[in-house]
Structure formats: C-alpha cells, structure tokens
Design a protein around this motif. Structure first.
Motif, PDB file in Angstrom:
ATOM      1  N   THR A 204      -0.802  -4.503  -0.220  1.00 53.66           N
ATOM      2  CA  THR A 204      -1.057  -4.626  -1.658  1.00 53.66           C
ATOM      3  C   THR A 204      -1.555  -6.014  -2.039  1.00 53.66           C
ATOM      4  O   THR A 204      -2.530  -6.152  -2.767  1.00 53.66           O
ATOM      5  CB  THR A 204       0.228  -4.283  -2.437  1.00 53.66           C
ATOM      6  OG1 THR A 204       0.737  -3.039  -1.950  1.00 53.66           O
ATOM      7  CG2 THR A 204      -0.063  -4.167  -3.923  1.00 53.66           C
ATOM      8  N   LYS A 205      -0.892  -7.052  -1.542  1.00 47.99           N
ATOM      9  CA  LYS A 205      -1.291  -8.405  -1.895  1.00 47.99           C
ATOM     10  C   LYS A 205      -2.563  -8.835  -1.168  1.00 47.99           C
ATOM     11  O   LYS A 205      -3.116  -9.885  -1.456  1.00 47.99           O
ATOM     12  CB  LYS A 205      -0.152  -9.384  -1.600  1.00 47.99           C
ATOM     13  CG  LYS A 205       0.960  -9.252  -2.633  1.00 47.99           C
ATOM     14  CD  LYS A 205       2.207  -9.994  -2.260  1.00 47.99           C
ATOM     15  CE  LYS A 205       3.216  -9.931  -3.409  1.00 47.99           C
ATOM     16  NZ  LYS A 205       4.601  -9.976  -2.957  1.00 47.99           N
ATOM     17  N   GLY A 207      -5.276  -6.964  -1.135  1.00 44.69           N
ATOM     18  CA  GLY A 207      -6.458  -6.338  -1.713  1.00 44.69           C
ATOM     19  C   GLY A 207      -6.359  -4.838  -1.914  1.00 44.69           C
ATOM     20  O   GLY A 207      -7.271  -4.211  -2.427  1.00 44.69           O
ATOM     21  N   ALA A 208      -5.221  -4.273  -1.509  1.00 48.53           N
ATOM     22  CA  ALA A 208      -5.042  -2.840  -1.710  1.00 48.53           C
ATOM     23  C   ALA A 208      -4.542  -2.574  -3.124  1.00 48.53           C
ATOM     24  O   ALA A 208      -4.207  -3.486  -3.880  1.00 48.53           O
ATOM     25  CB  ALA A 208      -4.079  -2.275  -0.675  1.00 48.53           C
TER      26      ALA A 208
ATOM     27  N   SER B 237       3.939  -2.905  -8.140  1.00 48.53           N
ATOM     28  CA  SER B 237       3.481  -4.225  -8.572  1.00 48.53           C
ATOM     29  C   SER B 237       2.168  -4.089  -9.364  1.00 48.53           C
ATOM     30  O   SER B 237       2.060  -4.596 -10.459  1.00 48.53           O
ATOM     31  CB  SER B 237       3.349  -5.178  -7.391  1.00 48.53           C
ATOM     32  OG  SER B 237       2.462  -4.670  -6.430  1.00 48.53           O
ATOM     33  N   LYS B 238       1.212  -3.371  -8.821  1.00 44.41           N
ATOM     34  CA  LYS B 238      -0.058  -3.188  -9.540  1.00 44.41           C
ATOM     35  C   LYS B 238       0.025  -1.902 -10.362  1.00 44.41           C
ATOM     36  O   LYS B 238      -0.725  -0.942 -10.131  1.00 44.41           O
ATOM     37  CB  LYS B 238      -1.214  -3.152  -8.539  1.00 44.41           C
ATOM     38  CG  LYS B 238      -1.360  -4.467  -7.740  1.00 44.41           C
ATOM     39  CD  LYS B 238      -2.587  -4.455  -6.841  1.00 44.41           C
ATOM     40  CE  LYS B 238      -2.767  -5.797  -6.115  1.00 44.41           C
ATOM     41  NZ  LYS B 238      -3.887  -5.775  -5.151  1.00 44.41           N
TER      42      LYS B 238
END
Lengths: 344, 344, 344, 344
Positions: A204-205, A207-208, B237-238
């Motif tokens: 996730t961190k 770029g996902a 998170s996103k």
C-alpha cells in the motif's frame, strides 16, 4: 490553496498509475473468487521468483492484518511477542495483535528505532515458568517507524538470537521496499536471506491501493494460514484486484523505482531542511521519512497548509514522509515554506 | 473456450465500469488516510441521505468483517446470536464470528432460507441462567442464502420479537440491494423502517471491487465502532478508494440498476430452466440466485464449461447466481447448455 | 421439613468424609505453591498407576475448565469440536469453550444421549475448505448427560472415526467413575484403552469438594498445558488441597465405591419408580441418574419438598440424580413421595 | 531437617484451623449448587455488612481469575488497563488478562511498588484516536508486590485521576487484608471509601484454602458478572465450601487477626535482619513481606534449607513473606540462619 501532495504519510498518496491500470485490466469477465483466479496464481508465481519457490504467500487487505495474522501463525495464546516500544504493532493497531493472538506484546526500548540484542535479552526471561508468557517471536519493523533502516548484520544477529532460543523473527515490512532500496538489496536479500521467518510485505505505501501480503519463508509455518486468513476476516472475494496491484508493483521493478524515488525525495528534503538552522533532523534519513525537531510554535502554522503528524509532542518532533508521487518541486516548495515559517 | 461469465457467484463478477471510473477519479493527489478524506465524508453523507441523518456508518473491506464487527458492537462475550443454520455467518466464515465476538451462534432451522418466529422462539431460552449464553441478537440474511427474500412483515415480526426481549435485529445485507429491488423498496424501507438495528451493507456483490459498510440505525450502538474496526483489522489507510466505490453505486441509483438487472437475469434463467423437465427449481427465485435440483451426472459435465457450486450434494441441488454484468445472451446460452447436458 | 439430601444433582452432595480427612491431613506446615508439593507429586503418581506412566495430568478447579482447557490443547481457533446437541460443553458452559478456544462447536443429534458415527459423519464436512471451520475433536460425555453409558465398542468406533481423519477424541468424564463402575471396567479400560485422547476426569461429583483433572494419554498433547492452565486461570496456589482430594478418591478405590453406590441408588430409584404407573423412565438407567416423564402438575408439588431440575419442560421430563451419599432410605422416601404426589 | 514453615510465600502456608472447621461444618447434607445455598447467602450478607449493602460480590477460585474477570467487567476489547510494570496482572498471570479481556495492559514504572499520578499520566494518551487502545482502568495492587502499602491519599488521588477521565480504579487485593490491618482501616475504608470501583478480595493468602472474591462497589458494574464468571470457568458447583472459608475469615475478625499477625512477623523479621550488616532491606516493610538485598553466594545456601524466591537476580534481592501461621520462633530461627549464612 492547499498543495496537492502533503508530507503526512506515504499512505496519503494515491495509487500509482501502473497499479490502477493493472486493476482496470483485471476487470475482464468473471473470475473465481477468493484467490482461485489466474491473476492470483500469476502473482504468487512472481512472489516465488522474488523470494524462492518454497515460500507460502497470502494476500490480505491491510498491514495491521498482515502483522496480526502472521503473528498468530507463529504463536499460541500463552506466547509473547518481543517488539520495540515504538513498534506499529505495539502502539498503532488498537490492541489488534493481543485480541487476535491472545498473546502479550513485550515492549522493549529501541535505539534509533531498532531493537538490539541487549534490549531483546532483557525481555527474554521467565522461560519455562508457567506464570510467565513465553517469548516466541521477535518482531522488527523495516524500515523502522522512525525512518531508519536495520543493517543486514543487525537483522542477522536478531535472527540468530531468536532461532537459538526457539523463537521466530517476524518483520513488519510495511516499508520493506524502502529498506531494500536503501540497502541496495533484493527483497529476498533483505528478508529471507537474513533469517526472517515471516514477512508482512507492504504494497500500500509503495503505490498500491490496498494490498499487503504475508510471506512465510518456511512453508510449514503457513500451513494452516488459509483458515487464519478467513477467520481473520481477510479473505477478499474479488481477490484478483488485490493480486493485480502486486503484479503491477512487481512488473519492471516498479516496487523498487517507487521506493527508491521516495527515499531520494526524503534525502532531498533532508538536504533542504539542513539549511534551516531552526530545524534539527533527529533520526538518520535512511528510508522515506524525515523526523525533525522544529520550533513548537511553527507546528500549527505549518499544519495550516500541510497536514502532518506530530511524532513527539513533548520534544516537538514532527514526521514528514515522502512517497512514490512526491516531486522535487513538492519538496523544495515545502522546505521553503518550512524555512519561511520557522524564521518568522 | 470457457464463457467469459459464469453463474458461480455474484462475487465472480468484475467491477462495474462506473465504480472503476470513480476509483480512478479518486486518485488525485494526496488525501488524509483512514477516512478523514473528502471522498469518505461525501459518501457518508450519501448514506445519511439514504438511511437517515442520525445513523452511523463505517466502511470495511469485506462482508465477513461487516458481520463480525457489527455483531461485536451488539454483544458481550456471554451473549448468543440466533441465526439460520444455513446463515453465512454460521457456515461460511470459518468461525470468525465466534473468534471475534466470543459469542456462541445458535443455529435454528430455516424455511425457504428464512428464520421464523417459531424457530427463533426455540432458541430463545435459558434466559437469566448463568449456565446459558444469553440470546442478544437475531441475525437474518436478506436476500437469503437461497435466493429468497424476506417479506417486510416477516422482518417486522422478527424485529418486534427481538426488541420485546431486549435483543437486536442484525441484517447480513450482502445482497440487500437485490432484496430491496425485488421488493420495490428503498434501502431504508427495506431495513431501518422494518426494525433492523444494524445492517451489513454489501457493495461487493452489487458491482464494487471490495466495499462493505456497517450501518447503525441507532447511533449509540456504533459509538465505539471506530475502535472495533481498527482492532478488527478493517481500517483501510487509503479509504477514499473504498468510499469512491460506494459513491458510484449511490450515483444515479446504480446500486438499484445493478440489483434489478441481476434479479431480472435470475428470473430469465428460471424461465428458461423451467422448460427443461429434468431441472427442478427448489426455491422461489426472488433475488439473483437460482437453486435447482438437476440430475447428478450432469453436474460434473456442466462444471467442465461453467464453474459453479453444488449447494447440497446429497440432494443434487446446485446454485446459479446472476450478477450486474450477466447478459441475456449469457443466460440463454447457459440454459441451452444445461438443456443439452441434462438431456444427454 | 426438607430432607437433608435431594436428588437434584450429584454436585449438591457434600464431600466424602475420607476426602475431607485427606484435606485436613494435608494441612501441615508449609508446602510450595502451584503444585510443586509432595501431595501433588504423590497424586500424579497415582494417576500414572491408574492410566499408565506415560500420561500427563493436570489438576484444575472445575469441570468446565477441564473441558475448555483440554479442548484448547487440541485445537487452533479455526478448528471445530463435534459434540452432542445436549453436551454440557454445548449447553451448560455459557460459551466458555468458544470463548477460550475460539472454536466453533458443531452440535449433532444424539441417540440416548450418545453420538453415533452417523451423526458425527454429517458434521464432518467442509474439509480443506477455508470458509469452513475444520473439525478437529469429537467430544463425548461419559456417562452421558441423560444417565446412559457408551458401550466400549461405541467409543472405540468413534475413536477410530476420529483418528482416521486426524481428529482427537475428547471425553468429558465429569461422571467417568460412574461409567467405569457401570461397565465393570478400570478407569484406564474405560478411557485410554478405547482410544480416548484427552479426558476431563471428574472428582467433584464423585465425592470431592472441587477437584478435576485433565489427563492426556499422549504426553505430546499436554506439552504446553502448564501455560494454558495458568492463562486459563486454573492454577491453584495451594494445590495440595486439590491433590489431597484425588488422593483420597484413589485410596482404597473410594472413587469406585462412591460411583458404584450412586449407580446402585439410581437403579433402586428406577425400581421404585417403575411401580408408579404415572411415571415413565425415559432413558436407560446405566449410571447414577434417572430421567422420568411425570405428570406436569406434579412437578411443582414435588419441588416444594425436593429441589430438582426439569430436563425437558415441553415433554415434562425431570432429572433425578443419586450420589455417593444417597441412602436407600432417601430413595424409598423420595419414591414414596413421588408416588403419593402423582397419584393425588 | 527442613523447617515446617518457610518464608517463600503466604500461599505456601496451609489453611487456618477455623477455616478448615468451617469447611467441615458446611459438609452437611445436600446444598443447591452454584451458589444458591445458605452458606453463600450468608457470606454475601457478611460482605455487605463489611462493604455496604449496595455492593455486588462474586466468589471465584483464585486471584488471577478475580483480576481477569473483574477487569473484563470494566472493559471492552479495545480498552487498555494501566498497571505497574511489576503488577501481578502484568508479570505473573501468563497473559491471562490479555487473553480473557482482549485488552492491552500498559505497564508504567512504579516507585516503591506504587503507581503515581505522574507515571499513570504518561500512559494516558491516544484518547479518541482509533489507532490507540483507550485507557479504561487503572489497576493497583494493595498491599503492593514489594510489601509496601499505598497510603489512603495516594489511592484517592489515583481514583480521582481515573474518574475524571471516565476510567475505573481496580484494586488487586490479594493482600488487601494485610494493607487494611497495616493502615488501621476497616476493609471498606481501605477500598470503597477511597474510590476503588472493583476489588479483587484475597482470601487465600489470608488463611483460606482457596477463596477469592470480586467485589463491585457500583452494582451496575457487576450486573452481568454471573455470566462472565461462568464463561470464565470460575463458577464452583459446590460453592458452599468456598463461602464457608470466607465466612470463617469474617467471623471474629479472623481476617484481621491473620493479617495483623503476618504483618507483625514481617516487622519482627525486619528487626532481626537489620542486625545483620550484610543484609539490606530494600523496601519499606509495611505489610507481610520483607525484600532484602543479600550477598549473592548466600542465596543458594539459604535455599538449601528454606525455599524462597529471588525477586531480582541482578540486584541480588530476595523476597521473604510471612503468613498467618508464621511464629516468632520461625522468624528468629530463620533470621539466625540468615545471619550465620551471610557471615560465613
């Protein structure tokens, strides 16, 4: 007007265009749910190429889950997990590890965000005493929560300490890409080859949109993980859209480019901030985060334009993170704004 | 060649193009993580317009989590949840509800997939006896696991039964859109107005990529849910990318169109299958699923081209689901293939 | 005046004088806590003489704990325990097994209080499917909750069924003494030799004050039980006083005499009740309990003098238990009172 | 020959003769199980006379359970319990509190074994942040684990701190009798009147065989405790024998005499030890324990005759506890042996 990109967190960034494209391309017709689809099969193969063919890997939704489920696979409820007092699993997961595993987490002091053999040694006690939880896992975060990076020999030493005592080494790799890029290592060199047993691999961190994986370097440890993932509420029905994200990150070494770029932006930010006498960098900038002590009154002023987190209120230390989409211009603009603000 | 779309499950379908577009459009610059972003704020407003301004709503990753976390918000560990013996929470979540809530699930027989006051009454006993778990929640699935739909008065009666005894009514609404469309009701009419206390609102089977919500119709019940969601490893998170999915479903009543279409396809499939003497529809087709008893030898033959699940092996009953992207041609082609296969 | 002894439950009885004497005799000077005392060492030896030298045995406070902790030693949270729908662990432990193990209990219909291969077979499904809990233990109660006793070959068959599928056979032996006495078997013959893997050995209903044991017939299964017992809040500090109770029960075969006597009193009660046309014995009297269908209005009248439990309200079935201290006179007096009451 | 009584722990002591007599006297005829018996009714009345008629009190088997169940009654799984880093619940219960409550325990440094407002303040943070567990309980041990006693105003201050923040004050009163006797307070003055919300009341170390109680000073807090006790595997079937123990302790202020005597013996031991230059008392002797720094080589020599625990290996600090049955002669004999040993 607020800037499009802040330095609040690498999870405030959006999704890399290649990841989004891969998601869109996976949206063709029907695919069997829960991972029995060609996208997942393919990405599992890519994981195996990266880490070795004899691993087990499972996709989950987020990092907290990757950590908790991975730890559960290594423990029984009377075990303990030794971790840093600043570890994400200890301070930022709302007790999820304790709730899901039943284990106690044993917090130990960290130096530059890192566990040391000495600090871990103090928590390793009460062995064979039924009144005490039994240490079973050492959990480290790589890159650390304060933007530093364990050196290979530091991890090897912790792995050795763990294995000699029948414990496992777990790595919270929410930013493992940043660490590997920083060290100039492959993902395998940065994890498995150092003695890590189970890795929370963070997409996730990097770029996902939302994609994390639990990677077992000893297949036996992941033997029953299918059930833990489902019972842990982490089995995605349309899993292909998570798989596609990792696929994109693994294509053309996008993971590495993204991480390297974020790291470079952090170093650039450091360079710019160093020119400001009122700003003091408090941890080595080894990955994609910069931790700085700044004049207390500046915090609120800065936050009016840029959202970010105060890391240590008492010491007036703030955290600024760079991500795959941070631009040089973003950095320079922000550093200028910091300079102006603290100087006022 | 295998057909692009099967009838295996509505979660084998992909993502509706409007949902995908909304996700792509949300990919602009940075947004604060964990739901403090404008996309989430906006979609919460839309939920409030749909269900009433005095609700609490929380997004989570998947349906199992929506169910387990919603139930946890209603219970203490010594409570029990009365549910159908075929309920998803009872049979298909690998014990996640028990693990996360500590509660016992009390399975009761269902009629056409539905709980009745009579069946629930049998499970409501041992009250005030500390040796017994205390029934606290009745959980129903709407549309049911067998493609039927509770009538409004049936739900009202269960809600009344629950509330008169200090219990709550929980609805697993993985397919609530299909049920509401089938009944010609608004989402609110189909849930809150009937006495439902907490709803697992399913977006994934309705055309989302992976988006579910827990909706509390009494704000007090959701008071501490923020913590349960984080501790339950379900805080994205996103989050904007989940919010965007619901936003798309709520734009132009896409949720309703998708559900209505899937239901219509199921009815069409029923019509076609009824022409085949060897196929017997075993449950009323009220939502988007068709359950049929077919000659046993036909199952494997059909599965060679179309992947689908056997619902009841002993009775040779299979499940065929339609989704938002099922076409009339898909249905006719499949029905033809069924006809040919069972006639051989 | 109320009679000194009721037929409510064998746990309404007091403590056998020999047990009380042993407790008093253990009250000499100091002894190391938590089981490192000579009384516990001695009673563990007696357990080994009874069951084999290669067992592991652990004392706990009560039967619910013996069951829950024993099951926890055999399971991971995604496992399931197949048990009778009338099993004590399923109906009378307030969800303690689910809470402590995280597992789902799968209730199956019983015949004369007993599981059969057929009923168990139905619950054994969903194997290797991550959506389903994985059956890991079959749990039987001996003597059963309805006063019947499994025949040796019935247990052997269940053990074989379990072991062939990688499952364990757990026995809730709250009344194992009554069963062994009824069958004319030694404790070992009645448990280990039939294939039982883990036994909850009940002392309390056999004349103790409060003393239960978890006996592992495969030492490996009990390997970490020390920690589970402590974490399960079942480690007695002054353990010698629990050990002394078992010691008394094992001295001069007191356990057997107590059980045999209770069984004999139940048979006598059965004989007396059979003379009353309005009373119908509904289960074979094979241990120390008599289950009788009696005229509904008689229940409250009887309870005015004798406290006892209604087993099945709808069928007007009541439960009368005999214990080590039940006298022939108690039985005759009670039967006479029943006769008078139902005849009125 | 080893001496009859050691200074290892107050739980190495036996049972006070009056307690044993009460147990024997409770052994008359049958009594309804699980607490619906006259002995329990009677002792509950005595608790109410001691603490106020508006309390709720529940008997359990041991102290770990009293703590864990009491904490569970005050918390949801996302809460945290602030406690001393040397608290029994933190270090000596094998993770039982975490396992049973799901909560995280937040250890804070202690001064003379005591929490201070300052140390507690540091752990009270992350409020309203869903990433953080929410502090809900402050737990103190009275008398402390190192033999000191909180002064009334210290407890009042902690209670005020807790209540002002919506938290509860829990007291692990395994040795509350010793503390009350030391302070010259009644049990109520030493607990409820200082603001304690829930008390783990210890009988076992005060002369009982095994008897602990959870006392709720606000009845609402104990409202559902009946279920928690059963689900927590702590409901004794023959509860009268636990009740009888407390009854004896409450008769003629036996609890006070026992505690006072033990405290006096500790002071005598202190006096004697102070005469030995090589022995340094490291904590104030305010209850029944003496903590002494002694020459390292003496430890093993002393242990050859007297079993006891090393409290802090690195600092060569040992723990010596007195109990209700410790005699002056025991103390003098032991002190003499210590003197001889360290002088050698």
């Amino acid at each position: 007007m607020k800037p499009a990109r802040s330095f609040a967190s690498d999870n405030n960034a959006g999704v890399h265009p290649e990841v989004l494209r891969a998601v869109a391309e996976a949206n063709r017709g029907h695919a069997v749910g829960y991972g029995d689809d060609p996208y997942t099969t393919s990405v599992v193969q890519k994981f195996k190429r990266l880490f070795g063919s004899d691993i087990e890997v499972f996709l989950v939704f987020n990092g907290t889950a990757a950590n908790c489920l991975g730890l559960k696979a290594l423990t029984n409820s009377y075990h303990a997990v030794i971790c840093g007092e600043a570890a994400h699993i200890y301070t930022d997961e709302c007790g999820a590890p304790e709730k899901f595993t039943g284990c106690k987490l044993l917090p130990v002091p960290v130096t530059n965000g890192k566990l040391t053999i000495e600090s871990v040694s103090h928590a390793y006690h009460g062995i064979d005493d039924p009144h005490h939880v039994q240490p079973r896992v050492i959990s480290i975060t790589q890159a650390t929560e304060v933007g530093t990076v364990y050196q290979p020999n530091e991890i090897k030493a912790l792995a050795r300490f763990a294995h000699q005592r029948g414990m496992f080494l777990h790595m919270d790799g929410a930013r493992i890409a940043n660490a590997a890029a920083s060290l100039g290592q492959t993902l395998r060199q940065a994890t498995r080859d150092l003695g890590v047993d189970v890795l929370s691999f963070g997409g996730t961190k990097n770029g996902a949109m939302g994609a994390e994986a639990v990677v077992f370097f000893d297949q036996k440890l992941g033997h029953d993980f299918l059930y833990l993932r489902k019972q842990g509420m982490q089995l995605a029905s349309k899993m292909r859209f998570i798989s596609a994200q990792f696929d994109a990150l693994f294509t053309g070494d996008l993971w590495h480019k993204n991480a390297q770029h974020a790291n470079r932006m952090a170093r650039l930010l450091q360079t710019q901030l160093r020119k400001i006498p009122q700003v003091k960098i408090v941890y080595k900038v080894e990955a994609n985060g910069v931790f700085a002590k700044i004049p207390r009154p500046a915090i609120a002023k800065l936050q009016r334009r840029y959202f970010f987190y105060v890391w240590n209120e008492q010491q007036s230390v703030v955290r600024w993170m760079c991500s795959f989409d941070t631009t040089e211009q973003d950095v320079r603009q922000f550093a200028r704004f910091v300079a102006e603000t603290v100087e006022r």
